[in-house]
Design a protein around this motif. Sequence first.
Motif: not given
Length: 308
Positions: A206-226
């Motif tokens: 569960k912890g690993v899966a939640a972290f993975g989902r967080g990465l997926v959701k956060g990447m568009p925001k990170l790329l926009t910020a970059l």
Amino acid sequence: MAGGLVALLDDVAVLARAAAASIDDIGAAAGRASIKAAGVVVDDTAVTPQYVHGLNADRELPIIRKIALGSLRNKLLVILPAILLLSQFLPFLLTPILMIGGAYLCYEGAEKIWHKISGHAEAHASVEDALPDEKTIVSGAVRTDFILSAEIMVISLNEVASEAFVSRAIILIVVALGITVLVYGVVGLIVKMDDIGLSLAQRSGKGVAAFGRGLVKGMPKLLTALTVVGTAAMLWVGGHIILLGTDELGFHPIYEFVHHLEEAAHDATGALGGVVGWLVNTLGSAILGLVVGALIVVVMNLTVHRKK
């Protein structure tokens, strides 16, 4: 005979120690030069991911690989020979050439802002998303990288200017290889982070899966910020090149004005003086870069772009 052999072995040992010391000196000098160029390295890392934003996942790494190879060619086949020869025979030309590159960076940053404000980016977005031109993407990224790479190499050259010609060349080759691997390794990791997140999200834990989902959701925001950071970096680095260049060429008012503001901010903020002073200098460089870039955008829109 035995005495001659011992003497020969002693000579070999002395040469080996001298070679090892020389390698250590080159490594240390390359390290110092790389640290001095760290600010531009961060800018290069921030600028590059925007070129693969929105592309199919299977095309991201191949394009980054092509950009990295183009960057290495920039550094080793064009910039390195040019700055070594110029520093040896025509050192006074380095600053004007670097300022032209800085002006190009300012133009790139200001043009991105203009497209965002005017709506040109949205007007062409659907076409670019549907048919991304890989050759255009790579050539644009390599052009921008050329300016950043030139800045990195010139900063590095300034740190080892007192070294012999051959030592300078070896040190700059080490810097070019190391920084290219670092920058594009990090860029590759950034753009594939969503794929890594998707893989982790499918794990049973569960912890690993939640972290993975967080990465997926956060990447568009990170790329926009970059993308935002990359545009700001173009203005900052380009403006800073012009700021320092005008002072070195004998026109001091702009540099002195920004320097006085930096000193005043440093003195007024106590323990945080160093950080605040740096921020003031960075902001001043970025404003200068925006002004220079905006002027070039106006000229280009009234001439080259208008004809097109």
